[in-house]
Design an enzyme around this catalytic site. Structure first.
Site, PDB file in Angstrom:
ATOM      1  N   SER A  11       0.853  -1.197   0.000  1.00 32.62           N
ATOM      2  CA  SER A  11       0.000   0.000   0.000  1.00 32.62           C
ATOM      3  C   SER A  11       0.880   1.236   0.000  1.00 32.62           C
ATOM      4  CB  SER A  11      -0.893   0.011   1.233  1.00 32.62           C
ATOM      5  OG  SER A  11      -1.462   1.299   1.384  1.00 32.62           O
ATOM      6  N   HIS A  45      -1.264  -1.413  -4.171  1.00 31.07           N
ATOM      7  CA  HIS A  45      -2.535  -1.097  -3.513  1.00 31.07           C
ATOM      8  C   HIS A  45      -2.628   0.415  -3.323  1.00 31.07           C
ATOM      9  CE1 HIS A  45      -5.971  -2.162  -0.913  1.00 31.07           C
ATOM     10  NE2 HIS A  45      -5.572  -1.170  -0.126  1.00 31.07           N
ATOM     11  N   ASP A 104      -4.916   3.456  -1.913  1.00 25.13           N
ATOM     12  CA  ASP A 104      -6.007   3.777  -0.993  1.00 25.13           C
ATOM     13  C   ASP A 104      -6.603   5.133  -1.326  1.00 25.13           C
ATOM     14  OD1 ASP A 104      -6.088   1.509   0.853  1.00 25.13           O
ATOM     15  OD2 ASP A 104      -4.032   2.107   1.334  1.00 25.13           O
ATOM     16  N   MET A 151      -9.322   7.772  -0.368  1.00 21.94           N
ATOM     17  CA  MET A 151     -10.167   8.156   0.785  1.00 21.94           C
ATOM     18  C   MET A 151     -10.737   9.548   0.549  1.00 21.94           C
ATOM     19  SD  MET A 151      -7.817   6.940   3.980  1.00 21.94           S
ATOM     20  CE  MET A 151      -6.794   5.461   3.902  1.00 21.94           C
ATOM     21  N   HIS A 182      -8.448   0.705  -3.873  1.00 22.62           N
ATOM     22  CA  HIS A 182      -9.344   0.468  -2.725  1.00 22.62           C
ATOM     23  C   HIS A 182     -10.078   1.770  -2.445  1.00 22.62           C
ATOM     24  CE1 HIS A 182      -9.509  -0.453   1.909  1.00 22.62           C
ATOM     25  NE2 HIS A 182     -10.701  -0.465   1.351  1.00 22.62           N
ATOM     26  N   MET A 209     -12.297   3.902  -0.503  1.00 15.92           N
ATOM     27  CA  MET A 209     -12.956   4.150   0.778  1.00 15.92           C
ATOM     28  C   MET A 209     -13.692   5.475   0.646  1.00 15.92           C
ATOM     29  SD  MET A 209      -9.779   2.881   3.131  1.00 15.92           S
ATOM     30  CE  MET A 209      -8.673   2.983   1.725  1.00 15.92           C
ATOM     31  N   MET A 231     -11.175  -6.213   5.631  1.00 17.69           N
ATOM     32  CA  MET A 231     -10.417  -5.207   6.385  1.00 17.69           C
ATOM     33  C   MET A 231     -10.061  -5.756   7.765  1.00 17.69           C
ATOM     34  SD  MET A 231      -9.866  -2.710   4.412  1.00 17.69           S
ATOM     35  CE  MET A 231      -9.003  -1.741   5.653  1.00 17.69           C
ATOM     36  N   GLY A 237      -8.955   3.810   7.059  1.00 16.23           N
ATOM     37  CA  GLY A 237      -8.689   5.234   7.231  1.00 16.23           C
ATOM     38  C   GLY A 237      -7.221   5.578   7.409  1.00 16.23           C
ATOM     39  N   PHE A 238      -6.484   4.692   8.071  1.00 12.80           N
ATOM     40  CA  PHE A 238      -5.104   5.023   8.387  1.00 12.80           C
ATOM     41  C   PHE A 238      -4.208   3.790   8.316  1.00 12.80           C
ATOM     42  CE2 PHE A 238      -7.892   7.993  10.495  1.00 12.80           C
ATOM     43  CZ  PHE A 238      -7.351   9.226  10.128  1.00 12.80           C
ATOM     44  N   GLY A 239      -2.956   4.007   7.930  1.00 14.10           N
ATOM     45  CA  GLY A 239      -1.966   2.943   7.971  1.00 14.10           C
ATOM     46  C   GLY A 239      -1.399   2.801   9.369  1.00 14.10           C
ATOM     47  N   GLY A 240      -0.646   1.738   9.562  1.00 20.21           N
ATOM     48  CA  GLY A 240       0.098   1.572  10.799  1.00 20.21           C
ATOM     49  C   GLY A 240      -0.708   1.141  12.009  1.00 20.21           C
ATOM     50  N   ASP A 267      -6.407  -6.584   4.390  1.00 23.93           N
ATOM     51  CA  ASP A 267      -5.811  -5.246   4.406  1.00 23.93           C
ATOM     52  C   ASP A 267      -5.837  -4.678   5.813  1.00 23.93           C
ATOM     53  OD1 ASP A 267      -4.984  -2.658   3.878  1.00 23.93           O
ATOM     54  OD2 ASP A 267      -6.720  -2.131   2.645  1.00 23.93           O
ATOM     55  N   GLY A 268      -4.641  -4.422   6.347  1.00 23.81           N
ATOM     56  CA  GLY A 268      -4.529  -3.734   7.614  1.00 23.81           C
ATOM     57  C   GLY A 268      -3.715  -4.504   8.635  1.00 23.81           C
ATOM     58  N   GLY A 269      -2.596  -3.944   9.059  1.00 24.04           N
ATOM     59  CA  GLY A 269      -1.792  -4.554  10.106  1.00 24.04           C
ATOM     60  C   GLY A 269      -1.060  -5.818   9.692  1.00 24.04           C
ATOM     61  N   GLY A 298       1.263  -1.981   4.084  1.00 22.17           N
ATOM     62  CA  GLY A 298       1.753  -0.618   3.895  1.00 22.17           C
ATOM     63  C   GLY A 298       3.002  -0.359   4.692  1.00 22.17           C
ATOM     64  N   SER A 299       2.826  -0.166   5.990  1.00 21.10           N
ATOM     65  CA  SER A 299       3.981   0.179   6.820  1.00 21.10           C
ATOM     66  C   SER A 299       5.022  -0.934   6.854  1.00 21.10           C
ATOM     67  CB  SER A 299       3.518   0.534   8.239  1.00 21.10           C
ATOM     68  OG  SER A 299       2.605  -0.414   8.738  1.00 21.10           O
TER      69      SER A 299
HETATM   70  C1  DX5 Z   1      -6.194   1.505   5.658  1.00 20.21           C
HETATM   71  C2  DX5 Z   1      -5.756   1.149   4.260  1.00 20.21           C
HETATM   72  C3  DX5 Z   1      -4.631   0.200   4.218  1.00 20.21           C
HETATM   73  C4  DX5 Z   1      -3.350   0.702   4.846  1.00 20.21           C
HETATM   74  C5  DX5 Z   1      -2.672  -0.482   5.426  1.00 20.21           C
HETATM   75  O1  DX5 Z   1      -7.449   2.086   5.598  1.00 20.21           O
HETATM   76  O2  DX5 Z   1      -6.824   0.570   3.543  1.00 20.21           O
HETATM   77  O3  DX5 Z   1      -4.389  -0.207   2.872  1.00 20.21           O
HETATM   78  O4  DX5 Z   1      -2.490   1.331   3.963  1.00 20.21           O
HETATM   79  O5  DX5 Z   1      -1.558  -0.037   6.126  1.00 20.21           O
HETATM   80  P1  DX5 Z   1      -0.794  -1.022   7.132  1.00 20.21           P
HETATM   81  O6  DX5 Z   1      -0.301  -2.176   6.326  1.00 20.21           O
HETATM   82  O7  DX5 Z   1       0.298  -0.161   7.666  1.00 20.21           O
HETATM   83  O8  DX5 Z   1      -1.794  -1.437   8.181  1.00 20.21           O
HETATM   84 ZN    ZN Z   2      -6.411  -0.352   1.587  1.00 17.62          ZN
END
Ligand code: DX5
Ligand code: ZN
Length: 230
Positions: free
Chosen positions: A18, A41, A43, A45, A74, A76, A145, A150-153, A183-185, A205-206
Site C-alpha cells: 500500500s 494497492h 487507498d 479516501m 481500494h 474508501m 479489512m 482510514g489510516f496505515g500503521g 488489508d490492515g496490520g 503498507g507500513s
Molecule cells: C487503511 C488502508 C490500508 C493501509 C494499510 O485504511 O486501507 O491499505 O495502507 O496499512 P498497514 O499495512 O500499515 O496497516
Molecule cells: Zn487499503
C-alpha cells in the site's frame, strides 16, 4: 512476478504494497522500489466514508502511466457508483468498493467489470460477511479489512479471519470464484495467521515502506505466507 487472477487461483501468495505509507512526493520512485510486488494497492479516501483524505483519479492516472504493476484501487468513499467505473476506465486492474458505502453493490460491480476491471468488495472489521455471500459471485475479489479503514500503521484485528475462512472454504468447494484479500496490520508477525485462514493476497503498507529495502520486505512477506498452507 505480477500475478494476475484471470486464470484462477494464484500460484503463490500475492503481496500488494500500500502506497499509503510511501512518500507521496515521490510516488513513481516508491513504486519502482517494490519491484516484484504483485499489485500496487492504492487507498482512495474521501474524508466522508473515512476520516482521512488521500488521492483520487488524477493521481491514479499518473500512476498507471508510471508502472506496469497492476493497480489495486481500494475506494474508501461514499457513492462508489458515481466514481468507481472511472478508475476501471482509466486502467486500474482491480477496483474495490465498500459494502457499507452503497445500497446496490451488484450494479456497481457490473459497471466496474463493464469498464474493463475486476471488481472487489470490501467489508469493515465489524461488518458480517454472511449477508454478502450471495452477491460475491458478482465480484472477483473480497477485501477483508483487518483494521478500521482510514489510516496505515494500525494493529491487526484477528477476529476478522473467520470471514476469510468462510469465503475461502466456499471457493475451495467450487461455490464461489473470488480472490480472498486482506488489508490492515499485515506484517511478518501477522501474515502467517492470515495465510492459515485462507487469505491469498496480502496488502501491506507500513511493513513494506517503513523499511530500508521495500522489495526485500515484499519477498520476505511472500515467503512467510507461502510457508503456511491456507
Ligand atoms: C487503511 C488502508 C490500508 C493501509 C494499510 O485504511 O486501507 O491499505 O495502507 O496499512 P498497514 O499495512 O500499515 O496497516
Ligand atoms: Zn487499503
Amino acid at each position: 512476478m505480477t500475478e494476475t487472477i484471470d486464470s484462477g487461483r494464484p500460484l503463490s501468495p500475492m503481496i500488494a504494497p500500500s502506497i499509503l505509507s510511501a512518500d507521496f512526493a515521490r510516488l513513481g520512485d516508491e513504486i519502482a522500489a517494490i519491484e516484484g510486488a504483485d499489485w500496487v494497492h492504492v487507498d482512495v479516501m474521501d474524508a466522508h466514508f473515512v476520516p482521512n483524505l488521500t488521492l483520487g483519479l488524477p493521481v491514479v492516472e499518473s500512476l498507471l502511466a508510471a508502472t506496469d504493476i497492476p493497480l489495486d484501487c481500494h475506494l474508501m468513499i461514499d457513492n462508489p457508483g458515481r466514481w468507481a467505473p472511472g478508475y476501471a476506465e482509466a486502467g486500474a486492474y482491480n477496483v474495490t468498493i465498500h459494502a457499507e458505502a452503497t445500497d446496490d453493490p451488484i450494479a456497481v460491480a457490473k459497471n466496474i467489470r463493464a469498464a474493463g476491471a475486476r471488481a472487489g468488495l470490501s467489508v469493515k472489521p465489524g461488518t458480517p460477511i454472511e449477508p454478502y455471500l450471495e452477491i460475491l459471485r458478482h465480484f472477483d475479489t473480497l477485501l477483508v479489512m483487518s483494521v478500521e479503514p482510514g489510516f496505515g500503521g494500525q494493529s491487526f484485528i484477528p477476529d476478522v479471519l473467520g470471514k476469510a475462512r468462510i469465503v475461502r472454504d466456499l471457493v475451495d468447494a467450487g461455490e464461489l470464484q473470488v480472490l480472498v484479500e486482506i488489508d490492515g496490520g499485515i506484517n511478518a508477525d501477522t501474515i502467517e495467521q492470515a495465510a492459515a485462514a485462507g487469505v491469498e493476497c496480502f496488502v501491506a503498507g507500513s511493513a513494506v515502506y517503513n523499511t530500508d529495502d521495500p522489495a526485500e520486505a515484499v519477498r520476505k512477506l511472500r515467503a512467510r505466507a507461502a510457508a503456511i498452507a491456507g
